[in-house]
Design a protein around this motif. Structure first.
Motif, mmCIF file in Angstrom:
data_model
loop_
_atom_site.group_PDB
_atom_site.id
_atom_site.type_symbol
_atom_site.label_atom_id
_atom_site.label_comp_id
_atom_site.label_asym_id
_atom_site.label_seq_id
_atom_site.Cartn_x
_atom_site.Cartn_y
_atom_site.Cartn_z
ATOM 1 N N LEU A 48 -5.806 -16.649 94.822
ATOM 2 C CA LEU A 48 -6.326 -17.574 93.814
ATOM 3 C C LEU A 48 -5.322 -18.675 93.495
ATOM 4 C CD1 LEU A 48 -8.209 -15.142 91.414
ATOM 5 C CD2 LEU A 48 -9.009 -16.274 93.505
ATOM 6 N N THR A 49 -4.040 -18.331 93.483
ATOM 7 C CA THR A 49 -3.010 -19.342 93.269
ATOM 8 C C THR A 49 -3.016 -20.359 94.402
ATOM 9 O OG1 THR A 49 -1.640 -17.767 92.049
ATOM 10 C CG2 THR A 49 -0.535 -19.718 92.938
ATOM 11 N N ALA A 50 -3.121 -19.872 95.622
ATOM 12 C CA ALA A 50 -3.169 -20.774 96.787
ATOM 13 C C ALA A 50 -4.352 -21.738 96.666
ATOM 14 C CB ALA A 50 -3.256 -19.972 98.082
ATOM 15 N N GLU A 51 -5.491 -21.249 96.200
ATOM 16 C CA GLU A 51 -6.662 -22.114 96.020
ATOM 17 C C GLU A 51 -6.382 -23.208 94.994
ATOM 18 O OE1 GLU A 51 -9.449 -22.327 97.667
ATOM 19 O OE2 GLU A 51 -9.108 -20.575 98.937
ATOM 20 N N LEU A 52 -5.799 -22.835 93.859
ATOM 21 C CA LEU A 52 -5.531 -23.829 92.818
ATOM 22 C C LEU A 52 -4.497 -24.856 93.273
ATOM 23 C CD1 LEU A 52 -5.464 -21.837 89.458
ATOM 24 C CD2 LEU A 52 -7.303 -23.226 90.425
ATOM 25 N N VAL A 53 -3.443 -24.384 93.918
ATOM 26 C CA VAL A 53 -2.401 -25.304 94.373
ATOM 27 C C VAL A 53 -2.946 -26.235 95.458
ATOM 28 C CG1 VAL A 53 -0.149 -25.469 95.523
ATOM 29 C CG2 VAL A 53 -0.499 -23.813 93.672
ATOM 30 N N ALA A 54 -3.705 -25.693 96.399
ATOM 31 C CA ALA A 54 -4.295 -26.523 97.456
ATOM 32 C C ALA A 54 -5.214 -27.584 96.851
ATOM 33 C CB ALA A 54 -5.051 -25.661 98.461
ATOM 34 N N ASN A 55 -6.004 -27.216 95.843
ATOM 35 C CA ASN A 55 -6.869 -28.197 95.167
ATOM 36 C C ASN A 55 -6.041 -29.288 94.510
ATOM 37 O OD1 ASN A 55 -9.232 -26.953 95.888
ATOM 38 N ND2 ASN A 55 -9.603 -26.007 93.901
ATOM 39 N N ALA A 56 -4.954 -28.902 93.848
ATOM 40 C CA ALA A 56 -4.110 -29.888 93.181
ATOM 41 C C ALA A 56 -3.485 -30.845 94.203
ATOM 42 C CB ALA A 56 -3.027 -29.196 92.364
ATOM 43 N N VAL A 57 -3.031 -30.309 95.325
ATOM 44 C CA VAL A 57 -2.441 -31.154 96.366
ATOM 45 C C VAL A 57 -3.483 -32.118 96.912
ATOM 46 C CG1 VAL A 57 -1.486 -31.128 98.718
ATOM 47 C CG2 VAL A 57 -0.611 -29.539 97.005
ATOM 48 N N GLU A 58 -4.681 -31.632 97.151
ATOM 49 C CA GLU A 58 -5.717 -32.452 97.776
ATOM 50 C C GLU A 58 -6.333 -33.486 96.843
ATOM 51 O OE1 GLU A 58 -10.002 -32.008 100.084
ATOM 52 O OE2 GLU A 58 -8.768 -30.224 99.775
ATOM 53 N N HIS A 59 -6.502 -33.135 95.573
ATOM 54 C CA HIS A 59 -7.328 -33.963 94.687
ATOM 55 C C HIS A 59 -6.577 -34.726 93.612
ATOM 56 C CE1 HIS A 59 -10.937 -32.359 96.487
ATOM 57 N NE2 HIS A 59 -10.510 -31.124 96.270
ATOM 58 N N THR A 60 -5.249 -34.656 93.580
ATOM 59 C CA THR A 60 -4.535 -35.338 92.501
ATOM 60 C C THR A 60 -3.512 -36.320 93.048
ATOM 61 O OG1 THR A 60 -2.827 -33.622 92.257
ATOM 62 C CG2 THR A 60 -4.853 -33.344 90.977
ATOM 63 N N ASN A 61 -2.984 -37.139 92.153
ATOM 64 C CA ASN A 61 -2.032 -38.194 92.480
ATOM 65 C C ASN A 61 -0.767 -37.606 93.117
ATOM 66 O OD1 ASN A 61 -0.071 -40.214 92.438
ATOM 67 N ND2 ASN A 61 -0.722 -41.005 90.443
ATOM 68 N N PRO A 62 -0.440 -38.030 94.330
ATOM 69 C CA PRO A 62 0.732 -37.472 95.013
ATOM 70 C C PRO A 62 2.065 -37.858 94.377
ATOM 71 C CG PRO A 62 -0.266 -39.197 96.337
ATOM 72 C CD PRO A 62 -1.168 -38.973 95.160
ATOM 73 N N ASP A 63 2.064 -38.816 93.465
ATOM 74 C CA ASP A 63 3.304 -39.223 92.802
ATOM 75 C C ASP A 63 3.661 -38.323 91.616
ATOM 76 O OD1 ASP A 63 3.572 -41.364 94.566
ATOM 77 O OD2 ASP A 63 2.365 -42.673 93.279
ATOM 78 N N ILE A 64 2.733 -37.472 91.215
ATOM 79 C CA ILE A 64 2.974 -36.596 90.065
ATOM 80 C C ILE A 64 3.137 -35.160 90.572
ATOM 81 C CG2 ILE A 64 2.028 -35.730 87.897
ATOM 82 C CD1 ILE A 64 0.528 -38.411 87.691
#
Length: 139
Positions: A48-64
């Motif tokens: 579940l952690t991998a899913e959340l982190v992968a979503n954050a990497v894919e869908h959010t600003n790479p500068d943050i």
């Protein structure tokens, strides 16, 4: 970082905004849960952690940067992934047949896994964006 200020232990780490964040997050979860002996299912926590982190990497600003917070509780654990996007992550609360992802699509199963396998889940806004979280009960 281990926080000894309360009955629970917590770890916080800033992850790179890249695919390397996923194995780093899995390793932290594995280490955190191993440190305290039998607790919530570490395989489920890693998934579940991998899913959340992968979503954050894919869908959010790479500068943050992405932040992972793991809190071990007497009842299990709570895991949060913080990112810089204030938009909700999708539907973490709806269950039912109408909300199942298309089995032929590459994406769309992560939130279903989180809703199905966690004891509870949700999201909240933060100063920098949002935190998406889930809890797992002691096995």
């Amino acid at each position: 970082m281990l926080d000894d200020a309360s009955d629970s232990a917590s770890w916080r780490i800033t992850l790179p905004h890249s695919a390397a964040a996923v194995p780093m997050a899995r390793a932290l979860i594995r280490s955190a849960l191993a440190d305290i002996g039998p607790t919530a299912d570490s395989d489920t926590a890693e998934l579940l952690t991998a899913e959340l982190v992968a979503n954050a990497v894919e869908h959010t600003n790479p500068d943050i940067p992405i932040k992972l917070v793991v809190e071990l509780l007497p009842s299990g654990c709570q895991i949060e992934v913080h990112d810089g996007d204030r938009r909700p992550p999708g539907d973490l609360t709806t269950t039912g047949i109408g909300r199942l992802p298309d089995p032929w699509q590459e994406h769309g199963r992560g939130l279903v896994l989180i809703r199905t396998l966690s004891a509870d889940c949700g999201h909240r806004t933060t100063e920098q964006g949002k935190a998406v979280w889930f809890t797992l009960s002691v096995r």
